[in-house]
Motif scaffolding. Sequence first.
Motif, PDB file in Angstrom:
ATOM      1  N   ILE A   1       1.145  -1.375   0.545  1.00 52.26           N
ATOM      2  CA  ILE A   1      -0.274   0.102  -0.020  1.00 52.26           C
ATOM      3  C   ILE A   1       0.804   1.274   0.059  1.00 52.26           C
ATOM      4  O   ILE A   1       0.940   2.259  -0.757  1.00 52.26           O
ATOM      5  CB  ILE A   1      -0.865   0.288   1.160  1.00 52.26           C
ATOM      6  N   SER A   2       1.753   1.343   0.732  1.00 51.95           N
ATOM      7  CA  SER A   2       2.837   2.895   1.058  1.00 51.95           C
ATOM      8  C   SER A   2       3.582   2.487  -0.983  1.00 51.95           C
ATOM      9  O   SER A   2       3.545   3.831  -1.099  1.00 51.95           O
ATOM     10  CB  SER A   2       4.150   1.863   1.542  1.00 51.95           C
TER      11      SER A   2
ATOM     12  N   GLU B   1       2.557  14.830  -8.592  1.00 60.21           N
ATOM     13  CA  GLU B   1       4.454  15.735  -9.260  1.00 60.21           C
ATOM     14  C   GLU B   1       4.336  15.602  -9.981  1.00 60.21           C
ATOM     15  O   GLU B   1       4.616  17.263 -10.119  1.00 60.21           O
ATOM     16  CB  GLU B   1       4.901  15.252  -7.328  1.00 60.21           C
ATOM     17  N   ALA B   2       4.433  14.469 -10.626  1.00 59.83           N
ATOM     18  CA  ALA B   2       5.003  15.090 -11.881  1.00 59.83           C
ATOM     19  C   ALA B   2       4.529  15.992 -12.924  1.00 59.83           C
ATOM     20  O   ALA B   2       4.243  16.295 -13.535  1.00 59.83           O
ATOM     21  CB  ALA B   2       4.909  13.628 -12.837  1.00 59.83           C
ATOM     22  N   GLU B   3       3.031  15.159 -12.813  1.00 66.51           N
ATOM     23  CA  GLU B   3       1.074  15.581 -13.563  1.00 66.51           C
ATOM     24  C   GLU B   3       1.567  17.434 -12.909  1.00 66.51           C
ATOM     25  O   GLU B   3       1.761  18.354 -14.383  1.00 66.51           O
ATOM     26  CB  GLU B   3       0.212  15.440 -13.471  1.00 66.51           C
ATOM     27  N   SER B   4       1.660  17.716 -12.212  1.00 65.64           N
ATOM     28  CA  SER B   4       1.369  19.159 -11.444  1.00 65.64           C
ATOM     29  C   SER B   4       2.816  19.948 -12.374  1.00 65.64           C
ATOM     30  O   SER B   4       3.117  21.018 -12.323  1.00 65.64           O
ATOM     31  CB  SER B   4       2.111  19.319  -9.508  1.00 65.64           C
TER      32      SER B   4
ATOM     33  N   LEU C   1       3.958   5.748  -5.626  1.00 64.73           N
ATOM     34  CA  LEU C   1       3.766   5.494  -6.883  1.00 64.73           C
ATOM     35  C   LEU C   1       2.706   6.949  -7.678  1.00 64.73           C
ATOM     36  O   LEU C   1       2.793   7.724  -8.631  1.00 64.73           O
ATOM     37  CB  LEU C   1       3.252   4.729  -7.558  1.00 64.73           C
ATOM     38  N   GLU C   2       1.274   7.050  -5.974  1.00 62.68           N
ATOM     39  CA  GLU C   2       0.619   7.323  -7.587  1.00 62.68           C
ATOM     40  C   GLU C   2       0.844   9.400  -6.730  1.00 62.68           C
ATOM     41  O   GLU C   2       0.586  10.251  -7.754  1.00 62.68           O
ATOM     42  CB  GLU C   2      -1.082   7.488  -6.393  1.00 62.68           C
ATOM     43  N   ARG C   3       1.995   9.338  -5.755  1.00 65.76           N
ATOM     44  CA  ARG C   3       2.485  10.675  -4.959  1.00 65.76           C
ATOM     45  C   ARG C   3       3.269  10.981  -6.315  1.00 65.76           C
ATOM     46  O   ARG C   3       3.233  12.205  -6.748  1.00 65.76           O
ATOM     47  CB  ARG C   3       3.029  10.805  -3.694  1.00 65.76           C
TER      48      ARG C   3
END
Length: 101
Positions: A63-64, A75-78, A69-71
């Motif tokens: 889960i971590s 961040e990359a999208e931002s 991965l989602e974080r």
Amino acid sequence: MKPSNDTVTLHILDKEYAIACPQDERDNLQRASQYLDERMRQIRATGKVIGADRIAVMAALNISHELLLERNKLEAESQGREKQLSLMLGKLEQALSRQDD
């Protein structure tokens, strides 16, 4: 005024846990416990990990990993949006400076 804490009973891998939780977080806690229960059951079903403690650690690690991965993706999208905005701002400033000439 602080929200009152209620006790929520959760069922995770055939065990019952009573957790104090603010009323407004109850649904989130129940969804999280259901997700954890599903992940732990998946790990147990593989037969590769034995013991509730080890299963819990493997589920926590999985889960971590998903969370990180989602974080990283967010961040990359931002950063991509920030770069686009910076380029657009530069073009806008160039266009405005041409109008001043």
